[in-house]
Enzyme design. Sequence first.
Site, PDB file in Angstrom:
ATOM      1  N   GLY A  77      37.867  37.338  37.545  1.00 48.66           N
ATOM      2  CA  GLY A  77      37.321  37.620  38.708  1.00 48.66           C
ATOM      3  C   GLY A  77      36.813  38.986  38.967  1.00 48.66           C
ATOM      4  CB  CYS A  78      36.860  42.198  36.958  1.00 48.11           C
ATOM      5  SG  CYS A  78      38.610  42.153  37.628  1.00 48.11           S
ATOM      6  CD  GLU A  79      28.757  41.109  38.137  1.00 45.53           C
ATOM      7  OE1 GLU A  79      27.626  41.257  37.724  1.00 45.53           O
ATOM      8  OE2 GLU A  79      29.010  41.029  39.244  1.00 45.53           O
TER       9      GLU A  79
END
Lengths: 131, 405
Positions: free
Chosen positions: A47-49
Amino acid sequence: MTDTIHLKAQLQACRSKEDTFKTLVTLSKTLPRLSAEEKIEDNKVKGCESAVWLIIEENHGLHHFKADSDAKLMRGVLVAILSLVEGKTLADIQQMDLKAELAELNLSSYLTSSRTNGVLAILEKIQVPKQ
Amino acid sequence: MAFDPLLLRPLFPILAQSAYDHPLTYLDNAATTQKPLPVLDAIQDYYRHFNANVHRGAHFLSDRATNRFEQARDTVARFINAPEQSHVIWTKGATEAINVVAYGLEHILEKGDEILITSLEHHANLVPWQQLAFRTGARLRIVPLTSNGEWEPEFSHYFTDRTRIFAATQVSNAIGASTPLKTMIDLAKQQGAFTLVDGAQAVAHYPVDVQALGCDFYVFSGHKMYGPTGIGVLYGKNHALEILMPYQTGGEMVRHVSYQATEFNVLPYRLEAGTPHIEGVIGLAAACDFLNAQDRLALLAWEQSLANHVYTRLHKAGGIEIYSPEKNTTLVSLSVPNIHILDINAYLDSQGVAVRAGSHCAHPLMAQLGVAGTLRASFACYNTMEEANRFCDVLLDAIDLLNDE
């Protein structure tokens, strides 16, 4: 503990987005980097870019954290997050309102559910580690 | 320079604000453009003076709304030089328009047929075709770029007698490169394939002539061309639209319904189920009028000169990988070795400079470029040379601040 207080003071003293940026860059340098063996898919926070790895170890009921990211600002944010939870019991950590504590540190702009950052996913992994 | 963007600025009041005590510098126009006053006024005018459902009630307001709604279809048809206004179908945006075609053409595909796209596609012009291929047993094929970002000199062999659909972007959203569209469309047509052009990144900059392009379908979104969000266009040739199975059914798109059967309405209504996005349609027509009132080629030349200026300055500065062409583009897409684009983006934001950092919904293209994402500054007609320079200055400061050495 002194470190945490110092860090809090540093972040709370930021008067602009630029100040916060520069402080986070400075803080990022204090985060010990993970080894290549630790930066594995299993340790990745989804969920982290930017890529974020988080390792949680439990010792006599106390939780200890190691984390890293390929983005510098995220490493600064990780320093701030880990300073709040390091060495605490899971029960204590789960009672904390981490979002509110980060907002107090002028980091609320990192807490949006936008796809550009996954701080919420990191907090979730810290507070509900078995998931 | 004959064109002065400052003359347009009063039409875009949103730009006259500060962000974190810095002048707002909006360079994320490829994501969405700002909307000029005539567009805002048209939307408000609709709600203040002629809001009613269209094509239904025979009353004063409904007649006015329906007239303006269908006039808007005519405005958009002329904007892209479509021969008939019934060839203009309203959609939510380019993405929905492509989905309407991908679902509508499912019945013509057989196992082993080929759907051909290019390696510059946005996910919107990739995933619907990939999923269509999965459903039908067709094969998704890609016209690739070479490692130095050029088209393979001999790409004609990708167009085969099994190619049933060819879909390509006119301009890449991620790197700003154009496709040799006319050549590709002609090759596809020689094989009897349906052709679709994704014009989402083109319409704000280039005068579009769908008849000159010769494509069967042309799609775009209103919000990237100074119009409202939530409205887009599917243009199609008559025979191409006729062959589409309706992707949604319901009210408006029917002529007669019984429990046993439904007779569908004629084009364009057959492909427009439900109450349409009336305010969006009205606003989009106002955006077309706004662009028609400009010297389009002067705007394009200005936007390209801004991108070219940034390219030249950053190229000279060194240490920056630029993925966009040097010329004939309206955006600059870049990365900096050993510095995360999100870190650079955060600094730009802290200085009021809005750009886009990410994969630009083009994962396969990013993989080919060997990066997780790029930082993209994209220009619109209201951007000034001062803003282009400000982007360069702040970017170079960010690199200084973030460099470890």
